[in-house]
Write an enzyme that holds these catalytic residues in place. Structure first.
Site, short mmCIF file in Angstrom:
data_model
loop_
_atom_site.label_atom_id
_atom_site.label_comp_id
_atom_site.label_asym_id
_atom_site.label_seq_id
_atom_site.Cartn_x
_atom_site.Cartn_y
_atom_site.Cartn_z
N TYR A 231 0.86 -1.41 0.15
CA TYR A 231 -0.09 -0.06 -0.06
C TYR A 231 0.76 1.23 0.00
CZ TYR A 231 -3.68 3.22 1.62
OH TYR A 231 -4.40 4.52 1.59
N THR A 269 -13.60 4.96 6.89
CA THR A 269 -14.29 4.31 5.63
C THR A 269 -14.00 2.90 5.68
OG1 THR A 269 -12.24 4.41 4.35
CG2 THR A 269 -13.71 6.63 4.85
#
Length: 351
Positions: A231, A269
């Site tokens: 990531y 989120t």
């Protein structure tokens, strides 16, 4: 002694419940990465707190303009779409589930109050290069000009898998697909930009880019894959792309376009679905930004007159903030840019 045992136990519990990945580190390097990730997360929360007074964006009517956004059926992206529509900007959403996106947006937005604003829901999987090309073709058939491209879709710390094109999923979804989409839509972005008003590309990155390293010898991370490292690499890749593309744009006097990379903040989120924070959802709701707050810097980068002509910047909480020192390395930026073009079989960029 008892105090030390209790303190150590609490520290381990905090580490266990706030890991970037549900996978436990398997070696010292992965443990080190995890510790740095958690340190960065705490620093990000502190930064969001102290810079919150700057995290504001002024919305204003811009009828006739067109924005393309990847993702957006929920989370930060849905709030971005809602703000763009409030500005009377036509929006094309590239999402994996167009019907779900339409349902979610129609629950949020009262279109009867918007004068002639149009929104399109198109299928797009940024992790599939064929899908990216089909989406770009559909956009080109609808519009000759595009004022704003927001590369928003993303995944974080996902378990290892390769896409159909043979790329590590986070590298493909977060970076490679967006690189290709920007390339394909560049003629429409170029057509929209004027000497008085640039068109804009916004790459939604992350503060995790600071921990990122680019391994062009093993871009898929096959030798020692750890989800947060992949990531970090994908988010640094977006920043390198932003900086180098702006350099190329500046060399073309006829190209009225600016590019920004954005850290939306530490936001509650579904991006954290692979994180151990899902074990303690109250933790995110208590400390993280909500999605509306997270959408502000993205929209700021897309429309704010305050940064007109100031492309190439990395923004957080609607202000320019320090970036990974690697992003300042012109040689690395150019080398990685060329490397990406070869992966995608792109011979000329911009065109």
């Amino acid at each position: 002694m008892l105090f030390f045992v209790v303190l150590s136990s609490l520290g381990f519990l905090a580490f266990y419940l706030s890991r970037s990945s549900k996978e436990m580190p398997k070696n010292w390097q992965q443990l080190r990465s995890e510790i740095l990730w958690q340190y960065l997360g705490v620093r990000g929360l502190i930064e969001d707190y102290y810079l919150r007074k700057y995290n504001r964006v002024d919305l204003f009517k811009q009828p006739g303009r067109v924005a393309v956004i990847t993702g957006g059926n929920r989370g930060i992206g849905a709030d971005v779409v809602e703000k763009l529509l409030q500005c009377e900007i036509n929006v094309i959403m590239g999402v994996r589930n167009p019907k779900e996106a339409q349902k979610n947006i129609e629950l949020r937005v009262d279109f009867s109050e918007l004068d002639g604003v149009k929104i399109y829901y198109e299928y797009l999987d940024t992790g599939n290069l064929k899908s990216v090309r089909q989406f770009a073709k559909s956009v080109q058939q609808k519009f000759n000009k595009i004022d704003i491209l927001i590369n928003n879709a993303g995944i974080m710390a996902s378990p290892y898998y390769l896409t159909e094109d043979g790329f590590e999923s986070q590298f493909a979804v977060n970076y490679l697909g967006h690189f290709l989409l920007t390339h394909l839509l560049l003629p429409q972005l170029k057509a929209a930009g004027t000497q008085d008003l640039n068109s804009r590309v916004v790459n939604v990155s992350s503060c995790a880019n600071i921990l990122g390293e680019i391994n062009m010898n093993d871009i898929n991370g096959t030798k020692d894959y750890y989800p947060p490292n992949a990531y970090n690499q994908s988010k640094l890749a977006q920043v390198l792309f932003t900086r180098h593309l702006q350099l190329l744009i500046n060399q073309d006097e006829d190209l009225h376009l600016q590019v920004h990379a954005v850290h939306p903040g530490v936001v509650d989120t579904d991006l954290f679905v692979h994180s151990s924070t899902t074990y303690v959802p109250w933790f995110k709701k208590l400390l993280f930004k909500n999605t509306e707050e997270g959408s502000r810097t993205i929209v700021y980068a897309a429309i704010s007159p305050k940064i007109e002509g100031k492309g190439g910047s990395y923004l957080s909480n609607c202000v320019r903030v320090p970036v990974n020192p690697l992003a300042k390395d012109k040689v690395l930026r150019e080398k990685f840019f060329d490397f990406t073009c070869k992966l995608l079989d792109i011979s000329f960029f911009p065109k």
